[in-house]
Design a protein around this motif. Sequence first.
Motif: not given
Length: 803
Positions: A683-684, A694-699, A705-711
């Motif tokens: 994952g990134p 960039d999780l803020k830019k929209g879909e 999955a990236a959000l989950e990985e970040r958390d």
Amino acid sequence: MKSDARVVVIGGGVVGASVLYHLTKAGWKDVLLLERGELTCGSTWHAAGGMHTLNGDPNVARLQQYTINLYKELERISGQSCGLHMPGGIMLAGTRERFDWLKMAQARGRYLGMDLELISADEAARVFPIIDKRHFVGALLDPIEGHVDPYGVTHAYAKAAQIGGAQVVRHTRVMDLKARPDGSWDVITDAGNVHAEHVVNAGGLWAREVGRMVGLELPILAMQHQYLITEDLPALKGQKELLTCIDFEGEIYTRQERGGVLLGTYERAGVPWSPLQTPWDFTHSLLPEDLERIAPSLEVGFQHFPALAQAGVRKVVNGPFTFAPDGNPLVGPVPGLTNFWVACGVMAGFSQGGGVGLALSQWMVEGDPGADVWAMDVARYGDWVSLAYTNAKVRENYSRRFRIRFPNEELSAARPLRTTPVYERLQAGHAVFGEYCGLEHALWFAPSAAQATEEITFHRSNAHPHVAAECQAVREAVGLLEISNYGKFEVTGPGVEEWLSYVMANRVPKVGRIALTPMLNERGKLIGDFTLCRLAAQRVFLICTYAAQEYYRRWFERHAPPPGVTVRPCAMEYVGLSVAGPRSRALLQSLTREDLSSAAFPFLSFRALDVGMIPALVGRISFTGDLGYEIWVTSEYQRALYDLLMGAGAEQGLKLFGGRALNTLRIEKSFGTWAREYRPIYGPYEAGLGRFVDLKKGEFVGRAAALEERDSGGALRLVTFSVDASDADASGDEPVWHDGKVVGWVTSGAYGHSVRQSLALGYIPAALARETSGFEIEIIGERRKALRQPAAVFDPDGSRMRA
Ligand SMILES: Cc1cc2nc3c(=O)[nH]c(=O)nc-3n(C[C@H](O)[C@H](O)[C@H](O)COP(=O)(O)OP(=O)(O)OC[C@H]3O[C@@H](n4cnc5c(N)ncnc54)[C@H](O)[C@@H]3O)c2cc1C
């Protein structure tokens, strides 16, 4: 035969049968296999049935492990015996170098969970008594090796698939394939037509001909292959079954066949079979034996295995089977076609067939192969592969099957094929070339023509001091590198920004700017790393890995842009040169009226500008991690640009540098690259690319999955090590140890000339990512102390590239 099916699998060899079984296992029951003769009647029936787990690519090795472990399950479900014999295997080394190679194979096996054991020649003779141990230095034992019955395995797959709901229809030949506008297929056979949503080409010896039905020229070629079976050997009577064996120096493999020994060879003078067109009347057929051709291998073999020289030959088999140019299978959806899949070029059907079936079925059913199958993805070849190229490379690959491929070794077949306009100029600069996607590129530069060859070795080669000088020039003055061997796309039209923002994880840059971005799949894994260069509001130039260009094209077809947006691959239309190093600005400034000061043309700028008389696209970026520029021109300008830069560069201490120096320089900066640090198993955030998501830019694809990985932080971490190595550096796939346990693996390694340290990049568990000491990296059988570095070892704050 039914007239409609969700999937038609063409071909009832071991591969087609495996695909069919795995489709039913994945939940698709409405699947039909069409076989023009009896099951196994192509290359499968006469195979020696040997299987092993080792493969140059660890991800393919994992699929081989899966295949071998599957046979018991298959027998249970189908009630059909696979004729499974698992005596274990032995790989014999006749030279020190080969023994080093075995040490490396054992090391690689450690992080794949394989239980491989290195033994002495004495021990080898004890566990494998038919050898003359004087010819060997040592050996590697693998308990998970053996052989199966090809007929049994194929029928077990087919029966298990039928139990799962599939249909198998024999004596039905697919004559043609016609695509319907909705992406489904009319499968035209000699016994009527079937309408199918999906078609799988598992045509084995005829996969090329089936490909031609849809306008494809698949890069596969059949080679003749021979084995013989001896009369019974008295020494084997009443004994435990012999280990299966590979004797690298003899280029021979053996296994026990009843009371005798089966001995096969990959001879150097291998002969293709039916290079242009496979005859349709070749069914359950063999080729005339030609022991003369394999005589040199047999001669060595009989010295190494004296008992075999005494035994009579009971049977000789000469049969054809297919290979891709690199010897790995061709699997997956074909770019440019809808719902057309391939599972062919499988040269080791009994080691790989299960893994191929599993990956392909998951790809079809889930939209993702579920594993890292890059090494066998059909999209790794582009339209530069011709029939004659395939022929040359397959013959080379066949002849090298049991030879060592050194980490610094470049193969010679089919070269030079593709060259850029500056090729002769680089040659005159004493370039040592490598080949990549058929394209010649400079690896390093020798001081004279006489010195422009590289010794192949696991250790540092004669290139070492010359690469050091190239690195020094980049770090202290300025270097010139040809960068034509990147993939490129030009994306134009209204809606460019919205579409790119959806397929890429980072924000699309403003006009005149560059952004680096990972591309993610729906599971949030890395499927690409791109440089987006925005030339105008509706024009973005994408730079990426050339070998993956078809792979990306297929992804862009799947996530198609809106009407009006055009995505055009243009790799060879734009060729490039890069200048890098502290004096690169002065050099380029002397050739353009444009203000290149950091204020006017800062880091990550991208603009069309004239260099001398040459219209170019220039980006202020360099993979060396130093101040640098990438200059792209259409090919007719490249020579003039080269001459201009070389002429003006003399004053600045300009020196040519090549791919080897670039690799070192990027590792000093902890910069990853596709297929090494960046692959679909990471994952990134694990790969250290979180700042480019960039999780803020929209879909965008993979966002959830990236959000989950970040958390969660992910399970792995890409880290940099300095390694206490002496004359051999890590090159990739070495295990990383921590406190006496294997915890990770190396993805790249090199000597960092400007930091005077041996370096490695690799993945370790995230939980260990704070530790700095206690690590070791195993290089050619020796565990070397490794210190995890908190950041890049060269210019960690990035001030050089922003200068
Ligand atoms: C001498 C020899 C020894 C070998 N030893 C080993 C070994 O020890 N271990 C190992 O793993 N591998 C071995 N192999 C390789 C192994 O045989 C192949 O990997 C395997 O057979 C590939 O299977 P396949 O299903 O892809 O192809 P194939 O067996 O060729 O099957 C393709 C099938 O498709 C059918 N078909 C094609 N076109 C059509 C059409 N238009 N319509 C309907 N049907 C069609 C054909 O009739 C055929 O049955 C050996 C091969 C040879 C020749």
